[in-house]
Design a protein around this motif. Structure first.
Motif, PDB file in Angstrom:
ATOM      1  N   GLN A   1      71.287  65.481  67.700  1.00  9.24           N
ATOM      2  CA  GLN A   1      70.824  65.449  69.186  1.00  9.24           C
ATOM      3  C   GLN A   1      69.241  65.601  69.170  1.00  9.24           C
ATOM      4  OE1 GLN A   1      73.053  68.849  70.667  1.00  9.24           O
ATOM      5  NE2 GLN A   1      74.967  67.287  71.034  1.00  9.24           N
ATOM      6  N   LEU A   2      68.623  66.680  68.154  1.00 11.07           N
ATOM      7  CA  LEU A   2      67.038  66.904  68.265  1.00 11.07           C
ATOM      8  C   LEU A   2      66.513  65.811  67.924  1.00 11.07           C
ATOM      9  CD1 LEU A   2      66.819  70.392  66.824  1.00 11.07           C
ATOM     10  CD2 LEU A   2      66.480  69.789  69.189  1.00 11.07           C
ATOM     11  N   ARG A   3      66.944  64.960  66.884  1.00 14.49           N
ATOM     12  CA  ARG A   3      66.431  63.628  66.487  1.00 14.49           C
ATOM     13  C   ARG A   3      66.506  62.576  67.771  1.00 14.49           C
ATOM     14  NH1 ARG A   3      68.868  63.483  60.246  1.00 14.49           N
ATOM     15  NH2 ARG A   3      67.035  64.680  59.404  1.00 14.49           N
ATOM     16  N   ALA A   4      67.464  62.876  68.274  1.00 12.38           N
ATOM     17  CA  ALA A   4      67.548  61.671  69.523  1.00 12.38           C
ATOM     18  C   ALA A   4      66.505  61.928  70.612  1.00 12.38           C
ATOM     19  CB  ALA A   4      68.923  61.554  70.097  1.00 12.38           C
ATOM     20  N   LEU A   5      66.338  63.412  70.750  1.00 12.53           N
ATOM     21  CA  LEU A   5      65.355  63.697  71.821  1.00 12.53           C
ATOM     22  C   LEU A   5      63.994  63.565  71.240  1.00 12.53           C
ATOM     23  CD1 LEU A   5      66.709  67.418  72.692  1.00 12.53           C
ATOM     24  CD2 LEU A   5      66.466  65.373  74.334  1.00 12.53           C
ATOM     25  N   ALA A   6      63.876  63.738  69.883  1.00 16.23           N
ATOM     26  CA  ALA A   6      62.154  63.490  69.473  1.00 16.23           C
ATOM     27  C   ALA A   6      61.795  62.188  69.673  1.00 16.23           C
ATOM     28  CB  ALA A   6      62.549  63.812  68.054  1.00 16.23           C
ATOM     29  N   GLY A   7      62.598  61.217  69.649  1.00 13.07           N
ATOM     30  CA  GLY A   7      62.250  59.839  69.784  1.00 13.07           C
ATOM     31  C   GLY A   7      61.688  59.562  71.264  1.00 13.07           C
ATOM     32  N   ALA A   8      62.305  60.214  72.231  1.00 14.69           N
ATOM     33  CA  ALA A   8      61.957  60.458  73.623  1.00 14.69           C
ATOM     34  C   ALA A   8      60.445  61.001  73.877  1.00 14.69           C
ATOM     35  CB  ALA A   8      63.132  60.890  74.489  1.00 14.69           C
ATOM     36  N   ASP A   9      60.391  62.225  73.351  1.00 20.24           N
ATOM     37  CA  ASP A   9      59.403  63.291  73.879  1.00 20.24           C
ATOM     38  C   ASP A   9      59.231  64.232  72.861  1.00 20.24           C
ATOM     39  OD1 ASP A   9      57.283  64.694  74.691  1.00 20.24           O
ATOM     40  OD2 ASP A   9      58.193  65.066  76.698  1.00 20.24           O
ATOM     41  N   PRO A  10      58.532  64.152  71.544  1.00 19.87           N
ATOM     42  CA  PRO A  10      58.465  65.156  70.486  1.00 19.87           C
ATOM     43  C   PRO A  10      57.959  66.499  71.030  1.00 19.87           C
ATOM     44  CG  PRO A  10      57.498  62.933  69.773  1.00 19.87           C
ATOM     45  CD  PRO A  10      57.971  62.951  71.239  1.00 19.87           C
ATOM     46  N   VAL A  11      56.996  66.454  72.113  1.00 18.45           N
ATOM     47  CA  VAL A  11      56.524  67.823  72.495  1.00 18.45           C
ATOM     48  C   VAL A  11      57.743  68.550  73.200  1.00 18.45           C
ATOM     49  CG1 VAL A  11      55.052  68.724  74.349  1.00 18.45           C
ATOM     50  CG2 VAL A  11      54.305  66.859  72.806  1.00 18.45           C
ATOM     51  N   GLU A  12      58.444  67.742  73.977  1.00 21.00           N
ATOM     52  CA  GLU A  12      59.421  68.385  74.557  1.00 21.00           C
ATOM     53  C   GLU A  12      60.252  68.859  73.826  1.00 21.00           C
ATOM     54  OE1 GLU A  12      63.319  67.408  77.429  1.00 21.00           O
ATOM     55  OE2 GLU A  12      61.340  66.258  77.696  1.00 21.00           O
ATOM     56  N   VAL A  13      60.733  68.388  72.772  1.00 25.29           N
ATOM     57  CA  VAL A  13      61.779  68.813  71.413  1.00 25.29           C
ATOM     58  C   VAL A  13      61.095  70.161  70.887  1.00 25.29           C
ATOM     59  CG1 VAL A  13      62.732  68.126  69.216  1.00 25.29           C
ATOM     60  CG2 VAL A  13      62.627  66.588  71.228  1.00 25.29           C
ATOM     61  N   ARG A  14      59.948  70.225  70.574  1.00 22.80           N
ATOM     62  CA  ARG A  14      59.319  71.315  69.899  1.00 22.80           C
ATOM     63  C   ARG A  14      59.335  72.439  71.019  1.00 22.80           C
ATOM     64  NH1 ARG A  14      55.376  70.617  65.731  1.00 22.80           N
ATOM     65  NH2 ARG A  14      54.510  72.625  66.385  1.00 22.80           N
ATOM     66  N   GLN A  15      59.189  72.241  72.160  1.00 25.22           N
ATOM     67  CA  GLN A  15      59.542  73.538  73.149  1.00 25.22           C
ATOM     68  C   GLN A  15      60.838  73.916  73.175  1.00 25.22           C
ATOM     69  OE1 GLN A  15      57.351  74.929  75.155  1.00 25.22           O
ATOM     70  NE2 GLN A  15      59.180  76.356  75.583  1.00 25.22           N
ATOM     71  N   VAL A  16      61.698  72.973  73.117  1.00 25.66           N
ATOM     72  CA  VAL A  16      63.297  73.053  73.237  1.00 25.66           C
ATOM     73  C   VAL A  16      63.511  73.940  71.813  1.00 25.66           C
ATOM     74  CG1 VAL A  16      65.553  72.260  72.977  1.00 25.66           C
ATOM     75  CG2 VAL A  16      64.086  71.244  74.701  1.00 25.66           C
ATOM     76  N   VAL A  17      63.249  73.515  70.915  1.00 25.14           N
ATOM     77  CA  VAL A  17      63.335  74.156  69.472  1.00 25.14           C
ATOM     78  C   VAL A  17      62.808  75.876  69.469  1.00 25.14           C
ATOM     79  CG1 VAL A  17      62.863  74.157  66.894  1.00 25.14           C
ATOM     80  CG2 VAL A  17      63.631  72.253  68.174  1.00 25.14           C
ATOM     81  N   ALA A  18      61.525  75.860  70.138  1.00 23.74           N
ATOM     82  CA  ALA A  18      60.911  77.187  70.088  1.00 23.74           C
ATOM     83  C   ALA A  18      61.789  77.998  71.067  1.00 23.74           C
ATOM     84  CB  ALA A  18      59.349  77.054  70.809  1.00 23.74           C
TER      85      ALA A  18
END
Length: 74
Positions: free
Chosen positions: A23-40
């Motif tokens: 799921q994170l990889r799928a999100l990262a393709g869309a917006d890596p900055v948003e994924v970093r925020q979600v992971v944080a």
């Protein structure tokens, strides 16, 4: 019967982790900055749930990125 025992918590955890990574990889393709925020945010929530014990097991760069501590002075 073959396959993982549904009552096996290790197998369930491995499956859950693999699904989260996908799921994170799928999100990262869309917006890596948003994924970093979600992971944080997830790491911070897990650390709170663990009473602050999670941060001890994370590398400094990840702790800083997740807002779990200030960076070391240079």
């Amino acid at each position: 019967m073959t396959g993982a025992d549904p009552a096996d918590p290790v197998a369930a955890t491995d499956d859950d982790a693999a699904e989260l990574v996908a799921q994170l990889r799928a999100l990262a393709g869309a917006d890596p900055v948003e994924v970093r925020q979600v992971v944080a945010e997830v790491l911070a929530a897990l650390d709170r749930a663990a009473g602050g014990a999670l941060r001890e097991h994370l590398p400094e760069a990840i702790r800083v990125d997740a807002g779990l501590e200030a960076p070391s002075p240079a």
